[in-house]
Design an enzyme around this catalytic site. Structure first.
Site, PDB file in Angstrom:
ATOM      1  N   ASP A  16       5.859  14.448  13.293  1.00  0.00           N
ATOM      2  CA  ASP A  16       5.913  14.344  11.957  1.00  0.00           C
ATOM      3  C   ASP A  16       4.632  14.575  11.230  1.00  0.00           C
ATOM      4  O   ASP A  16       4.020  14.005  10.389  1.00  0.00           O
ATOM      5  CB  ASP A  16       6.721  13.318  11.323  1.00  0.00           C
ATOM      6  CG  ASP A  16       7.008  13.196   9.725  1.00  0.00           C
ATOM      7  OD1 ASP A  16       7.205  14.297   9.264  1.00  0.00           O
ATOM      8  OD2 ASP A  16       6.881  12.144   9.003  1.00  0.00           O
ATOM      9  N   GLY A  72       9.524   1.458   7.205  1.00  0.00           N
ATOM     10  CA  GLY A  72       8.711   0.417   6.955  1.00  0.00           C
ATOM     11  C   GLY A  72       7.774   0.424   5.811  1.00  0.00           C
ATOM     12  O   GLY A  72       7.600   1.704   5.219  1.00  0.00           O
ATOM     13  N   ILE A  76       0.795  -1.028   0.188  1.00  0.00           N
ATOM     14  CA  ILE A  76       0.208  -0.147   0.076  1.00  0.00           C
ATOM     15  C   ILE A  76       0.880   1.241   0.122  1.00  0.00           C
ATOM     16  O   ILE A  76       0.469   2.193  -0.745  1.00  0.00           O
ATOM     17  CB  ILE A  76      -1.006   0.073   1.347  1.00  0.00           C
ATOM     18  CG1 ILE A  76      -1.949  -1.249   1.420  1.00  0.00           C
ATOM     19  CG2 ILE A  76      -1.723   1.448   1.580  1.00  0.00           C
ATOM     20  CD1 ILE A  76      -2.704  -1.295   2.453  1.00  0.00           C
ATOM     21  N   GLY A 128       7.699   3.474   3.163  1.00  0.00           N
ATOM     22  CA  GLY A 128       8.370   4.800   3.807  1.00  0.00           C
ATOM     23  C   GLY A 128       9.888   4.321   3.999  1.00  0.00           C
ATOM     24  O   GLY A 128      10.131   3.281   3.496  1.00  0.00           O
TER      25      GLY A 128
END
Lengths: 261, 334
Positions: free
Chosen positions: B147, B38, B32, B35
């Protein structure tokens, strides 16, 4: 894609076998980088390192000569062999400085200079006195070249890198397939071929289970085993042709999105 | 051998990093999102027969920093049970040794996509309030996201909001490893040591941009929320940390002074000048929407009159109409 039909030749054993223990290993064992081996001062180690580089780069070099330098088949074959032999004899790669560029960029720069000099000399000299690291199947490379769509203008860095990856993966697949065959697990590799090498959006694990007479759980497990073997083998092969450990880690991150130590 | 066409190369690159869930209840079906730390996969939980999302570390086993970071993220999510934070179901290691955790599969649009569909101020502020709520909840439990940015906010089909990606969150009450290199997402650089930078440019406050990890607290998230509000109000990316936010917003039409002041306070360069937490910021937005005075903007008498005139516009108009009618009737009668 059925590797057997496309690749009738590749039963050779000039590769590192992927044993079950290896494929389950958490990550490739730490070893001397290619630069350290080239500079080791031990002739056997140095020769073996050059052999690994020839194994990993001859195809990208050949294709690069055909595309970038527009060499005809005969010239590209001669230049590929001559370059690899001359690099060994004249210690080209010993001059590699990792802080300035990646190894494959350095190699390409050496190749460009080599070709310019060769063409200036208006002659192709076969060097190396029969020195041969690996069998170079030029017909095979030429066949692949016909299937590649080259962009115009060509981005040489991207082209060379892509061909390096293509060859890395092809070699790894051969090794993994041979290894699974040897262990009597050909069916596992065939599952992988069906599902991952011939991706079809419609094909499900349940379809595969029915086709191969397995349970869905078995399909899941078999695919995981082959993927793991492929990943570990590809990383091992990548490490073999990376200039330094730093470069290896960066390439592993770029190519696979994996952090390796 | 074998010519491998480009689509097959892409597929092999993907499956080389495919997590091994053999022998577990999960079957991974699709990648999906990816990053630096992960990758999130769509998967099926075979026991409960439902779709889930699984985040798996981008590493082979033995990468302690990434594993620790993944465990911290799982613990953060487990600690934060809130409708605005994706619930975690399970965590562990794959058979090939990679850390993972399983969460609810979220379907919706990112805030970036959502902003393409509306510019209704009231609707946008409603969404912003719902972004602040889970962050305020996390702040109350000693957790800083670090973040926050539009890409990490999901908006569902019914306006529900989820704050995602707590991968670099900091638990203020315990020491923990700082995040490592994020090759593909938001982090600027390796953040393993004080003095290094993590976060996303435009959405991180000056202290975070300077790598002052010890100085980062809830007010860092307040800054990021202010930057998100700026993006929601203007449709532009968040400005650099040194920018005069109030002035930039003042150049846009239709942004009320009090709202500009809220955004500017949230994005104050000095943490001392910001709201102390997301809850206080959200409270000011609620007051603004209700037409009440806001903390960020000290009103003059004229401002107060203007605000009240706006709030009670209908009543004032009715009274005026009544008075005019009386005058007209008196004139006609006279």
């Amino acid at each position: 894609m059925n590797l057997r039909t496309i690749d009738p030749i590749s039963r050779s054993r000039n590769h590192t076998p992927v044993s079950p223990r290896d494929s389950a290993a958490p990550f490739p064992p730490t070893r001397l980088s290619i630069l350290e081996r080239i500079r080791s001062g031990v002739p056997e180690v140095r020769r073996e390192a050059y052999g690994a580089l020839a194994q990993g780069y001859w195809k990208p070099i050949y294709k690069y000569l055909r595309i970038k330098w527009k060499a005809d088949v005969a010239e590209a074959e001669d230049l590929t062999q001559a370059f690899l032999a001359t690099a060994y004899e004249k210690a080209f790669f010993e001059r590699f400085e990792p802080e300035k560029a990646r190894f494959r960029t350095f190699l390409r720069t050496c190749l460009d200079r080599f070709v310019m000099n060769e063409r200036k000399a208006a002659g192709r000299l076969k060097r190396g006195g029969g020195l041969k690291f690996v069998a170079l199947e030029f017909e095979d490379a030429e066949g692949e070249l016909r299937q590649i769509q080259v962009e115009d203008p060509i981005d040489v860095e991207t082209f060379f890198r892509q061909e390096m990856i293509r060859d890395l993966f092809a070699r790894t697949l051969r090794q993994v397939r041979d290894d699974f065959d040897d262990r009597g697990k050909s069916a596992q590799f065939q599952l992988f071929e069906r599902y991952d090498l011939e991706p079809s959006t419609e094909l499900t694990y349940a379809d595969l289970a029915e086709e191969f007479g397995l349970t869905v759980t078995q399909v899941t497990n078999h695919l995981a085993a082959v993927r793991r073997a492929f990943r570990d083998g590809a990383l091992r092969n990548l490490q073999e042709i990376s200039g330094t450990e730093t470069e290896y880690r960066a390439d592993a991150r770029e190519i696979f999105g994996i952090e390796v130590r | 051998m074998t010519y491998l066409p480009d689509p097959t190369l892409r597929r092999l690159r993907e499956v080389a990093n495919w997590p091994d869930f053999s022998g577990t209840r999960y079957t991974v079906t699709e990648e999906i999102a990816r990053g630096g730390m992960g990758t999130v996969y769509r998967a099926t939980d075979g026991v409960l027969d439902r779709e889930v999302a699984i985040k798996v570390s981008n590493t082979q086993s033995g990468h302690k920093e990434l594993d620790d970071r993944m465990r911290t993220e799982a613990r953060v999510l487990a600690r934060l049970e809130h409708p605005g934070i994706v619930p975690i179901h399970d965590a562990g290691r794959t058979p090939d040794g990679r850390a993972y955790y399983v969460m609810k599969r979220v379907q919706g649009r990112t805030l970036v996509e959502y902003l393409q569909t509306t510019d209704d101020l009231n609707e946008l502020l409603g969404i912003f309030e719902r972004i602040c709520e889970p962050v305020a909840f996390a702040h109350d439990r000693g957790c800083v996201h670090r973040d926050l940015k539009p890409e990490n906010i999901m908006v569902g089909a019914f306006g529900e909001v989820l704050v995602m990606d707590w991968g670099v969150a900091k638990l203020l009450d315990e020491p923990h490893p700082e995040p490592v290199d994020d090759g593909g997402g938001g982090l600027e650089t390796d953040g393993t040591r004080p003095g290094t930078v993590m976060g996303t440019r435009g959405y991180m406050p000056p202290e975070q941009a300077r790598g002052q990890i010890d100085a980062i607290d809830q007010r860092a998230d307040v800054y990021a929320l202010g930057a998100i509000l700026f993006t929601m109000l203007t449709g532009s990316s968040a400005p650099p940390a040194a920018a005069d936010v109030s002035d930039l917003l003042g150049r846009r039409r239709g942004i009320p002074k009090r709202l500009r002041a809220i955004c500017a306070r949230a994005m104050a360069p000095d943490a001392e000048d910001r709201y102390p937490g997301a809850g206080r910021l959200a409270a000011d937005i609620v007051r603004f929407r209700a037409g009440e005075p806001v903390d960020a903007y000290p009103e003059t008498l004229l401002d107060r009159a203007a605000r009240l005139a706006t709030v009670y516009r209908t009543a004032i108009l009715l009274v005026l109409a009544y008075l005019i009618m009386r005058v007209v009737v008196a004139l006609l009668a006279g």
